[in-house]
Design an enzyme around this catalytic site. Structure first.
Site, PDB file in Angstrom:
ATOM      1  N   PRO A   2       0.825  -1.205   0.100  1.00 23.08           N
ATOM      2  CA  PRO A   2       0.047   0.223   0.067  1.00 23.08           C
ATOM      3  C   PRO A   2       0.903   1.383   0.249  1.00 23.08           C
ATOM      4  O   PRO A   2       1.900   1.265   0.761  1.00 23.08           O
ATOM      5  CB  PRO A   2      -0.711  -0.052   1.187  1.00 23.08           C
ATOM      6  CG  PRO A   2      -0.868  -1.661   1.784  1.00 23.08           C
ATOM      7  CD  PRO A   2       0.460  -2.119   1.195  1.00 23.08           C
ATOM      8  N   GLU A   3       0.587   2.142  -0.852  1.00 22.64           N
ATOM      9  CA  GLU A   3       1.319   3.458  -1.035  1.00 22.64           C
ATOM     10  C   GLU A   3       0.200   4.534  -1.248  1.00 22.64           C
ATOM     11  O   GLU A   3      -1.095   3.937  -1.216  1.00 22.64           O
ATOM     12  CB  GLU A   3       2.238   3.356  -2.178  1.00 22.64           C
ATOM     13  CG  GLU A   3       3.425   2.232  -1.920  1.00 22.64           C
ATOM     14  CD  GLU A   3       4.735   2.651  -2.617  1.00 22.64           C
ATOM     15  OE1 GLU A   3       4.786   3.781  -3.091  1.00 22.64           O
ATOM     16  OE2 GLU A   3       5.625   1.666  -2.606  1.00 22.64           O
ATOM     17  N   LYS A  51      -0.888   8.023   3.471  1.00 20.47           N
ATOM     18  CA  LYS A  51      -1.241   6.454   3.696  1.00 20.47           C
ATOM     19  C   LYS A  51      -2.193   6.152   4.693  1.00 20.47           C
ATOM     20  O   LYS A  51      -2.315   5.163   5.219  1.00 20.47           O
ATOM     21  CB  LYS A  51       0.162   5.687   3.960  1.00 20.47           C
ATOM     22  CG  LYS A  51       1.093   5.795   2.990  1.00 20.47           C
ATOM     23  CD  LYS A  51       2.496   5.084   3.269  1.00 20.47           C
ATOM     24  CE  LYS A  51       3.668   5.464   2.248  1.00 20.47           C
ATOM     25  NZ  LYS A  51       4.647   4.741   2.528  1.00 20.47           N
ATOM     26  N   ASN A 165       7.854   2.432  -0.774  1.00 20.26           N
ATOM     27  CA  ASN A 165       9.131   1.840  -1.518  1.00 20.26           C
ATOM     28  C   ASN A 165       9.273   1.766  -2.962  1.00 20.26           C
ATOM     29  O   ASN A 165      10.265   1.648  -3.236  1.00 20.26           O
ATOM     30  CB  ASN A 165       9.472   0.602  -0.450  1.00 20.26           C
ATOM     31  CG  ASN A 165      11.018   0.286  -0.591  1.00 20.26           C
ATOM     32  OD1 ASN A 165      11.679   1.291  -0.307  1.00 20.26           O
ATOM     33  ND2 ASN A 165      11.297  -1.038  -0.749  1.00 20.26           N
ATOM     34  N   ARG A 263      14.601  -1.513   3.856  1.00 21.66           N
ATOM     35  CA  ARG A 263      13.659  -1.741   2.715  1.00 21.66           C
ATOM     36  C   ARG A 263      14.435  -2.157   1.598  1.00 21.66           C
ATOM     37  O   ARG A 263      15.428  -1.551   1.244  1.00 21.66           O
ATOM     38  CB  ARG A 263      12.765  -0.624   2.501  1.00 21.66           C
ATOM     39  CG  ARG A 263      11.808   0.002   3.528  1.00 21.66           C
ATOM     40  CD  ARG A 263      10.890  -1.041   4.041  1.00 21.66           C
ATOM     41  NE  ARG A 263       9.933  -0.612   5.055  1.00 21.66           N
ATOM     42  CZ  ARG A 263       8.824   0.156   4.703  1.00 21.66           C
ATOM     43  NH1 ARG A 263       8.543   0.284   3.573  1.00 21.66           N
ATOM     44  NH2 ARG A 263       7.985   0.524   5.752  1.00 21.66           N
TER      45      ARG A 263
END
Length: 291
Positions: A2-3, A51, A165, A263
């Site tokens: 999810p972004e 977000k 990311n 990440r």
């Protein structure tokens, strides 16, 4: 993963199913909210903020949720079988006569007064998909710490809200710099272009079921179309050790911190200029999702 684009889509689905309708079912399955009952109240709207998701309910109440890595909201029609995970992963149920919204694996769920929403989202920078978007403020926020690696600065939601990311890696590729380049070393013309490019990436993807960053770049699209194949969805994210779509160099992957965890970060060592990790820090590729 999810972004900002994914959260915007979730908010739209929830708003369509819940807004303007009275709740006939309310079940918040976290200990501190176990006695909260929202039945009989009307959902006013569902708004994304970076977000974060803000479900506003009559009576000056907001249900604040955050998806982080694994959370999701699913919307089901009345009588439809739920499918989003096992029952023990359900954290929230909001239902009206026509639809039921089910929140799975939500790491953040809190009920607060709508007038106190700043407690949850007041720290965020300008929202790339929101009415408060201000490219000048976003760029100034990024440049406040000129020695900070660009990738880390982009993930810091206090600078600008909505980049995760995947978009971090893709944006750095399109800017032609590595995610480890100190943000203050970004050439002036590319720095000025960064907020506009970031916004365009998220706007282009907020209505797509599959996230794509390559479709607006005709040179790459033509190259793959001539071979009778659809262009890959992403330039670098998740593509190590496959060849770069522009130069053919093998895409690399290494960990980069975001202030809370490491990440996987992808880049092309030929197309992107700037510092990069030593080989001993490089990691092997792993499966990913881009939704």
């Amino acid at each position: 993963m999810p972004e900002g684009d994914t959260v915007w889509q979730a908010a739209r689905r929830l708003h369509s199913a819940l807004a303007g309708k009275v709740l006939i079912r309310s079940d918040l399955r976290v200990p501190r909210l176990a006695t909260a009952d929202l039945t009989g109240r009307t959902v006013l709207d569902v708004t994304p903020r970076g977000k974060h998701l803000l479900t506003r309910i009559e009576g000056n109440l907001t249900l604040h949720s955050h998806l982080r890595m694994d959370g999701s909201w699913k919307v089901f029609a009345h009588g439809q079988r739920w499918a989003g995970g096992p029952a023990h992963q359900i954290r929230a149920i909001l239902g009206n006569a026509a639809h039921t919204a089910v929140g799975y694996r939500l790491p953040v769920l809190e009920l607060l007064r709508t007038s106190d929403e700043d407690r949850a989202v007041g720290h965020l920078g300008p929202d790339l998909l929101g009415p408060d978007w201000d490219p000048g403020v976003a760029l100034a926020n990024l440049l406040k710490d000129p020695e900070r690696p660009l990738g880390e600065a982009l993930l810091d939601q206090r600078n600008l809200a909505g980049i995760g990311n995947v978009f971090k890696s893709e944006l750095c590729f399109l800017l032609g710099v590595t995610p480890w380049l100190p943000v203050g070393h970004l050439p002036a013309d590319r720095a000025a272009h960064l907020p506009e490019l970031a916004k365009r990436l998220l706007e282009d993807n907020r209505d797509r079921p599959i996230r794509r960053t390559t479709v607006t770049h005709a040179d790459t699209t033509r190259a793959t179309a001539s071979a009778g194949r659809r262009a890959p969805d992403l330039f670098v994210y998740g593509r190590a050790p496959r060849p770069c779509l522009r130069c053919g160099t093998r895409i690399r992957v290494a960990d980069q911190g975001d202030g809370s965890r490491e990440r996987p970060t992808y880049w092309c060592p030929t197309c992107q200029r700037g510092p990069s990790p030593a080989p001993t820090r490089e990691r092997r590729n792993r499966p990913h999702t881009a939704g």
